[in-house]
Scaffold this motif. Structure first.
Motif, PDB file in Angstrom:
ATOM      1  N   HIS A 195       0.816  -1.204   0.000  1.00 43.26           N
ATOM      2  CA  HIS A 195       0.000   0.000   0.000  1.00 43.26           C
ATOM      3  C   HIS A 195       0.857   1.265   0.000  1.00 43.26           C
ATOM      4  CE1 HIS A 195      -3.494  -2.485   1.916  1.00 43.26           C
ATOM      5  NE2 HIS A 195      -3.219  -2.817   0.674  1.00 43.26           N
ATOM      6  N   TYR A 196       1.707   1.364  -1.013  1.00 35.75           N
ATOM      7  CA  TYR A 196       2.455   2.602  -1.192  1.00 35.75           C
ATOM      8  C   TYR A 196       1.531   3.661  -1.786  1.00 35.75           C
ATOM      9  CZ  TYR A 196       6.644  -0.197  -0.366  1.00 35.75           C
ATOM     10  OH  TYR A 196       7.587  -1.020   0.191  1.00 35.75           O
ATOM     11  N   ALA A 197       1.951   4.918  -1.720  1.00 34.91           N
ATOM     12  CA  ALA A 197       1.110   6.021  -2.181  1.00 34.91           C
ATOM     13  C   ALA A 197       0.767   5.875  -3.662  1.00 34.91           C
ATOM     14  CB  ALA A 197       1.815   7.352  -1.921  1.00 34.91           C
ATOM     15  N   GLU A 198       1.779   5.535  -4.497  1.00 37.91           N
ATOM     16  CA  GLU A 198       1.523   5.405  -5.930  1.00 37.91           C
ATOM     17  C   GLU A 198       0.523   4.295  -6.230  1.00 37.91           C
ATOM     18  OE1 GLU A 198       4.403   5.434  -4.489  1.00 37.91           O
ATOM     19  OE2 GLU A 198       5.368   7.309  -5.133  1.00 37.91           O
ATOM     20  N   ALA A 199       0.648   3.156  -5.527  1.00 34.72           N
ATOM     21  CA  ALA A 199      -0.279   2.048  -5.752  1.00 34.72           C
ATOM     22  C   ALA A 199      -1.688   2.421  -5.317  1.00 34.72           C
ATOM     23  CB  ALA A 199       0.205   0.805  -4.999  1.00 34.72           C
ATOM     24  N   CYS A 200      -1.816   3.104  -4.195  1.00 33.92           N
ATOM     25  CA  CYS A 200      -3.142   3.518  -3.731  1.00 33.92           C
ATOM     26  C   CYS A 200      -3.786   4.493  -4.706  1.00 33.92           C
ATOM     27  CB  CYS A 200      -3.037   4.162  -2.347  1.00 33.92           C
ATOM     28  SG  CYS A 200      -2.533   3.020  -1.031  1.00 33.92           S
ATOM     29  N   ALA A 201      -2.991   5.426  -5.229  1.00 31.71           N
ATOM     30  CA  ALA A 201      -3.533   6.382  -6.199  1.00 31.71           C
ATOM     31  C   ALA A 201      -3.984   5.674  -7.469  1.00 31.71           C
ATOM     32  CB  ALA A 201      -2.483   7.446  -6.518  1.00 31.71           C
ATOM     33  N   ASP A 202      -3.209   4.700  -7.932  1.00 31.86           N
ATOM     34  CA  ASP A 202      -3.606   3.950  -9.130  1.00 31.86           C
ATOM     35  C   ASP A 202      -4.897   3.175  -8.900  1.00 31.86           C
ATOM     36  OD1 ASP A 202      -1.415   4.882 -10.481  1.00 31.86           O
ATOM     37  OD2 ASP A 202      -0.158   3.136 -10.030  1.00 31.86           O
ATOM     38  N   HIS A 203      -5.081   2.634  -7.705  1.00 29.69           N
ATOM     39  CA  HIS A 203      -6.304   1.885  -7.417  1.00 29.69           C
ATOM     40  C   HIS A 203      -7.535   2.777  -7.521  1.00 29.69           C
ATOM     41  CE1 HIS A 203      -3.790  -1.185  -4.913  1.00 29.69           C
ATOM     42  NE2 HIS A 203      -3.717  -1.415  -6.209  1.00 29.69           N
ATOM     43  N   PHE A 204      -7.461   3.979  -6.955  1.00 32.98           N
ATOM     44  CA  PHE A 204      -8.598   4.896  -7.023  1.00 32.98           C
ATOM     45  C   PHE A 204      -8.870   5.331  -8.460  1.00 32.98           C
ATOM     46  CE2 PHE A 204      -7.533   5.642  -2.473  1.00 32.98           C
ATOM     47  CZ  PHE A 204      -8.774   5.334  -1.938  1.00 32.98           C
ATOM     48  N   VAL A 229      -2.817   9.953   2.623  1.00 36.20           N
ATOM     49  CA  VAL A 229      -2.602  11.387   2.433  1.00 36.20           C
ATOM     50  C   VAL A 229      -1.654  11.636   1.268  1.00 36.20           C
ATOM     51  CG1 VAL A 229      -1.709  13.488   3.499  1.00 36.20           C
ATOM     52  CG2 VAL A 229      -3.066  11.891   4.860  1.00 36.20           C
ATOM     53  N   ALA A 230      -0.605  10.817   1.165  1.00 36.94           N
ATOM     54  CA  ALA A 230       0.335  10.968   0.052  1.00 36.94           C
ATOM     55  C   ALA A 230      -0.314  10.593  -1.268  1.00 36.94           C
ATOM     56  CB  ALA A 230       1.576  10.101   0.304  1.00 36.94           C
ATOM     57  N   ALA A 231      -1.181   9.575  -1.260  1.00 39.76           N
ATOM     58  CA  ALA A 231      -1.868   9.178  -2.493  1.00 39.76           C
ATOM     59  C   ALA A 231      -2.818  10.272  -2.963  1.00 39.76           C
ATOM     60  CB  ALA A 231      -2.628   7.868  -2.273  1.00 39.76           C
ATOM     61  N   ALA A 232      -3.483  10.947  -2.019  1.00 37.76           N
ATOM     62  CA  ALA A 232      -4.410  12.010  -2.394  1.00 37.76           C
ATOM     63  C   ALA A 232      -3.691  13.163  -3.076  1.00 37.76           C
ATOM     64  CB  ALA A 232      -5.152  12.505  -1.150  1.00 37.76           C
ATOM     65  N   ARG A 233      -2.437  13.394  -2.698  1.00 36.43           N
ATOM     66  CA  ARG A 233      -1.682  14.473  -3.346  1.00 36.43           C
ATOM     67  C   ARG A 233      -1.387  14.153  -4.807  1.00 36.43           C
ATOM     68  NH1 ARG A 233       1.894  14.102   1.365  1.00 36.43           N
ATOM     69  NH2 ARG A 233       1.203  15.564   2.989  1.00 36.43           N
ATOM     70  N   LEU A 234      -1.356  12.866  -5.159  1.00 35.58           N
ATOM     71  CA  LEU A 234      -1.063  12.479  -6.533  1.00 35.58           C
ATOM     72  C   LEU A 234      -2.297  12.462  -7.417  1.00 35.58           C
ATOM     73  CD1 LEU A 234       1.322   9.461  -5.769  1.00 35.58           C
ATOM     74  CD2 LEU A 234       1.946  11.843  -6.256  1.00 35.58           C
ATOM     75  N   LEU A 235      -3.472  12.648  -6.845  1.00 40.57           N
ATOM     76  CA  LEU A 235      -4.720  12.571  -7.605  1.00 40.57           C
ATOM     77  C   LEU A 235      -5.275  13.967  -7.875  1.00 40.57           C
ATOM     78  CD1 LEU A 235      -6.414   9.618  -5.676  1.00 40.57           C
ATOM     79  CD2 LEU A 235      -5.345   9.537  -7.934  1.00 40.57           C
ATOM     80  N   PRO A 236      -6.022  14.132  -8.959  1.00 36.71           N
ATOM     81  CA  PRO A 236      -6.574  15.460  -9.298  1.00 36.71           C
ATOM     82  C   PRO A 236      -7.876  15.750  -8.570  1.00 36.71           C
ATOM     83  CG  PRO A 236      -7.108  13.908 -11.033  1.00 36.71           C
ATOM     84  CD  PRO A 236      -6.270  13.146 -10.041  1.00 36.71           C
TER      85      PRO A 236
END
Length: 313
Positions: A195-204, A229-236
């Motif tokens: 569950h790294y930030a990049e993987a979580c962002a890709d899942h969403f 929180v880090a994944a949310a920063r990578l999403l628009p």
């Protein structure tokens, strides 16, 4: 046999001059013909069928045929379909195992409720097929609702099952044209990556693209975990932390940094001591009753009562 008559009163016993009934002779009330009666009404029923078939049809219940007896009390095809669909919805909504259709107890309950002693539960294959059909129908309905709205908010989180499998759950929230809040799950999918930030962002993003709502998503709600929180920063999308999670963390941190933590530790120790031993729990009930009496009569302070209780552990 009716009092003074046979076959529903179609035949009456002959009345003698002295007022008594002659049980060896009967008279037809339709054609006034007299017949000898030998304790059998077969010939009388034949006379009715020959002289007046409409009257013979109302002489009483006839013996059922083998086909009629087999069909008596059986569930109809429409009712059987309703039962199967109800079982599928029950299994889906209450997370019951598919193998429950092999439960003899459930089969007997339905037999008793329906009156059909020959009813058999549907097979596993039928239930699995109906579950897939139900899922596709529900998915189509939810997709049609998402097409009609302009803005959608998502909430999601990663969690671990009892079997130590990782899952991602995502739920959509929106207000429909009738100004009614709608919420339903979009996915509960198993994940293999860490569950790294990049993987979580890709899942969403994958979920949003799968449901074709990427351009409609305005807000993403998650807990305050660092990877989320880090994944949310990578999403628009605008990130909105969960207020319930923030409040829970605030209470937890506040308690850890206060002197009240010692009291909580003692309480946990007391509960654990009595919870894992039935003998200790029984002893606690007796001791607690004695302490209450001691408190009432001797006016012992609450602190001394608590310390005495802790000393038993």
């Amino acid at each position: 046999m009716d009092e003074g008559g046979l076959l529903g009163g179609k035949f009456l016993f002959k009345k003698l001059p002295d007022g008594l009934l002659d049980k060896t002779r009967v008279r037809c009330t339709i054609c006034k013909a007299e017949f000898r009666y030998h304790r059998s009404s077969s010939s009388l029923a034949y006379h009715l069928r020959a002289k007046d078939p409409t009257e013979s049809a109302s002489t009483g219940p006839r013996q059922s045929t083998l086909q009629e007896y087999g069909a008596r009390g059986r569930i109809t095809k429409n009712v059987r379909e309703k039962l199967t669909n109800s079982l599928v919805v029950w299994i889906a909504k209450n997370c019951r195992p598919v193998s429950i259709v092999e439960d003899d107890g459930l089969r007997e309950v339905i037999r008793a409720a329906s009156g059909d002693v020959c009813y058999n539960l549907p097979s596993r294959g039928t239930i699995v097929s109906r579950l897939h059909t139900l899922y596709e129908d529900q998915r189509a309905q939810q997709s049609s609702k998402l097409v009609q709205v302009r803005n959608v908010a998502l909430t999601g989180d990663h969690w671990t099952s009892v079997n130590n499998d990782n899952y991602l759950g995502v739920t959509a929230h929106f207000i429909d044209n009738d100004w009614t809040v709608q919420s339903f799950a979009l996915t509960v999918s198993k994940t293999e990556e860490r569950h790294y930030a990049e993987a979580c962002a890709d899942h969403f993003l994958n979920v949003a693209n799968e449901w074709k709502i990427k351009d409609k998503v305005t807000t993403l709600g998650t807990d305050s975990a660092r990877n989320m929180v880090a994944a949310a920063r990578l999403l628009p999308f605008e990130h909105m932390p969960c207020m319930a999670h923030i409040l829970q963390r605030t209470v937890t941190v506040s308690l850890n940094d206060s002197a009240f933590e010692r009291a909580l530790a003692k309480c946990r120790k007391i509960v654990g001591h009595f919870k894992h031993s039935p003998a200790n729990a029984q002893e606690f009930q007796h001791t607690f009753f004695v302490f209450i009496l001691h408190l009432l009569h001797c006016k012992t302070s609450c602190c001394s009562l608590f310390n005495s209780l802790v000393s038993l552990v």
